[in-house]
Every structure is written in structure tokens, then in C-alpha cells.
Write an enzyme that holds these catalytic residues in place. Structure first.
Site, mmCIF file in Angstrom:
data_model
loop_
_atom_site.group_PDB
_atom_site.id
_atom_site.type_symbol
_atom_site.label_atom_id
_atom_site.label_comp_id
_atom_site.label_asym_id
_atom_site.label_seq_id
_atom_site.Cartn_x
_atom_site.Cartn_y
_atom_site.Cartn_z
ATOM 1 N N MET A 17 0.956 -1.321 -0.079
ATOM 2 C CA MET A 17 0.157 -0.100 -0.034
ATOM 3 C C MET A 17 0.857 1.318 0.137
ATOM 4 O O MET A 17 1.804 1.382 0.913
ATOM 5 C CB MET A 17 -0.936 0.091 1.310
ATOM 6 C CG MET A 17 -2.213 -1.028 1.276
ATOM 7 S SD MET A 17 -2.901 -1.087 2.665
ATOM 8 C CE MET A 17 -1.814 -1.925 3.971
ATOM 9 N N CYS A 100 -1.961 -1.286 -9.487
ATOM 10 C CA CYS A 100 -2.355 0.004 -8.750
ATOM 11 C C CYS A 100 -3.163 0.754 -9.832
ATOM 12 O O CYS A 100 -2.853 0.800 -10.944
ATOM 13 C CB CYS A 100 -1.120 0.666 -8.584
ATOM 14 S SG CYS A 100 -1.296 2.531 -7.950
#
Length: 345
Positions: A17, A100
Site C-alpha cells: 500500500m 495499482c
């Protein structure tokens, strides 16, 4: 679990993340029961290797292995160089980001935008695998780039043919971003079509949901992202439930307090005072969400610019909660987690 040549504690993975899975967070999640933690992505642009931000992202000092580093980019040669660089500097697994959905990544045809160009994706995977023959390469993808183009099974077969050793799939398309609910049918289809390990990702926020996703998809493991923010013990909760079918008791306020304090000390040490205080604020927000008075506390916390002041404020906040016997709903295993603005790769 046996995974790309390594023996892991279990089949629970920390999702990469951006702005979250730094070394302090990865180490904490591993202590709390995660079998593997993937780093936040590192740019393939070799011109940035000298920046302080990139050096921090590539810093694995003292981190328990295996070390998995995610790289992002759209140029096969540059990604190969990034893979070699990171392998030389401690990475034991190279993970390629094709998941992503952030515009700043997809606008340069990196991240999940690569799923639109299967030929380029194949060149990238083949080139990176060849660049680091002694280091296993893994891949993170989404189900596709929109609901009309869910080509994860095709990308997965390409990856396996190129020598990629394992695959993680987020159960949303690029167009979904983080909206709506994750779906697992596509992940199950990928599991049926490839022989490499498949790790399921998306909306896994409770032990019961973890069991459901494993059973439904047939995946080899689970990747957990936003549910671990401010709640890193979710890994031990899930680990215990999967092995015993029984829930662990929720952590007492005193343990949440101690976990937060240790985590923040690691953040301050890792980033230094100025950056560390700023980075710590979002983690404090996650640790305190759901508690009575948390909103006012967070507003006050965002005005503090000193690590000692942050620590004192946290001690006072959790001390008051302990005396009152307060407990937040979202820190229990009730299957609900607030949506974070941070982006999982």
C-alpha cells in the site's frame, strides 16, 4: 506455507500500500501474524535511486525475511534494472505491480494500465524474470481494466509461461478503483487455469470473510490491506480462526495503546522527527477510530509537531479509555472497516 522457495508462518500476506507498507508497518504486521509483507512500490526510474524517499523504501535493515519488494513501471529494460538493483540490495522476492489503479501510475501506462496491453505485459514479465534468475518474481494484478474486459486469466497464464512464480489478484477492476465490493469469481477462474500459487485480495476484513474467500476461490493464500490499518492484529485473528474455527478475544485497550506506541516509536526512528510526526498522524487516526472522542482527539493530534507531544497525547487518550472501559466497534471482528484514502497497489 511453502511459497516461491520460502517457508512462511502461514498463508496471510500484507498487501503493498502506497504510503503505508513501509518497514515499520511491515515488521509490525509480521510480528502480529502475517506470513509475508510486500513493500510499497519502488519506482523503476533509476534516476530516483539516490532520493531519500527511494532509499527508505529500499531499506530492509532488521526486517524479518523473506523480503518482498514491489517495483512499478512500464519499460521492460528499466523494470529489469530495478529488479537487479533491489535484488542486490536485499530483496529476496521481486513483485511486479500491475494492480495499482492510481491515475498518476496508470497515466504513464504502469500499474493496472498494463493489463490493457498484454503483449507489453508479457515482455515486462519475461524481461524481469530473466534479469534476476536467482530471485523469484511474483505479480500483482486486478481482475481486468473494466467490467467488459476482465482478462486476469489471460494475464495469469502469460505470467506463468514467463516464469512468474506466484500471483496476487485484487477482486476489482482498474475502473472500480476501491469502490463497490470485491468479487471472487474471477479469482476462482484464475486458480483453475494456472498451477502457480494464487493469492486472493480484496475486502478481507474478518476471520469469517477470510475463510469464505479461501473456500470460494480455492486460492492458496490471502492478501490483506486496508483492514490491517490501525488493526495489525487482524492477521493473528485470522490465523487463529483458520486453524481452530474459534475467534480470538479482541485485544484490550491496553494492548492497542502499547501497539500504537511501539509502532509510532519505530516510525519516528525510521523517518526522523519532522517526517515521522507527519507519517504517524494517519496511523494514530486508524488506531483511534471508533473510540469515543476520537474525532476531537485526531483534530488536536494533527496540530502537534513533536514526537514526545504525540506520545503524551496518546497516553492520555488511551489511559482515559482504559479507565472508562470503552471499546470501539470497529476494532472487534464484526466485518466492517472504514475505507481509507490510502491506495493499495
Amino acid at each position: 506455507m511453502q511459497y516461491v522457495g520460502f517457508t512462511l508462518r502461514n498463508n496471510l500476506f500484507v498487501a503493498p500500500m502506497a504510503g503505508v507498507t513501509d518497514r515499520p508497518f511491515r515488521a509490525l504486521c509480521k510480528r502480529m501474524g502475517a506470513g509475508l509483507a510486500v513493500s510499497e512500490m519502488v519506482t523503476s526510474n533509476s534516476l530516483l535511486y539516490g532520493s531519500a524517499k527511494t532509499r527508505r523504501r529500499a531499506d530492509h535493515t532488521g526486517e524479518p525475511g523473506p523480503i518482498s519488494v514491489q517495483i512499478a513501471g512500464a519499460d521492460p529494460a528499466m523494470l529489469a534494472e530495478a529488479a537487479r538493483y533491489n535484488a542486490k540490495h536485499g530483496a529476496q522476492i521481486i513483485d511486479i505491480n500491475m494492480g495499482c489503479p492510481a491515475k498518476k501510475i496508470c497515466n504513464v501506462m504502469a500499474g493496472s494500465a498494463l493489463m490493457q496491453d498484454e503483449a507489453l505485459a508479457a515482455r515486462i514479465l519475461d524481461t524481469v524474470v530473466r534479469a534476476v534468475p536467482e530471485t523469484p518474481v511474483t505479480l500483482k494484478i486486478r481482475t481486468g481494466w473494466n467490467h467488459s474486459n476482465k482478462n486476469a486469466p489471460t494475464i495469469a497464464r502469460i505470467a506463468e509461461d514467463c516464469g512468474v512464480r506466484a500471483l496476487a489478484i485484487h477482486g476489482r477492476t482498474r475502473a472500480d478503483q476501491y469502490m463497490g465490493e470485491a468479487e471472487y469469481d474471477t479469482i476462482a477462474e484464475v486458480v483453475r487455469q494456472v498451477s502457480i500459487p494464487v493469492i486472493a485480495n480484496g475486502d478481507i476484513h474478518s476471520p469469517e470473510k477470510a475463510r469464505y474467500v479461501l473456500d470460494y476461490t480455492g486460492a492458496d493464500g490471502l492478501m490483506i490491506g486496508r483492514a490491517a490499518q490501525g488493526r495489525p492484529w487482524v492477521f493473528r485473528e485470522i490465523e487463529h480462526f483458520l486453524s481452530t474455527s474459534k475467534r480470538l478475544s479482541a485485544p484490550p485497550v491496553s494492548e492497542i495503546h502499547q501497539t500504537c506506541r511501539v509502532h509510532l516509536a519505530d516510525i519516528h526512528a525510521f523517518y526522523g522527527v519532522e517526517t515521522g510526526v507527519r507519517i504517524a498522524r494517519k496511523h494514530i487516526s486508524w488506531y483511534t477510530r471508533g473510540f469515543a472522542g476520537a474525532s476531537a482527539f485526531r483534530r488536536a493530534m494533527n496540530q502537534l509537531d513533536d514526537p514526545n507531544a504525540q506520545g503524551a497525547a496518546i497516553d492520555e487518550f488511551f489511559g482515559r479509555l482504559a479507565e472508562a472501559g470503552d471499546y470501539p466497534n470497529n476494532h472487534t471482528m464484526n466485518g466492517s472497516v472504514e475505507t481509507s484514502l490510502e491506495l493499495a497497489a
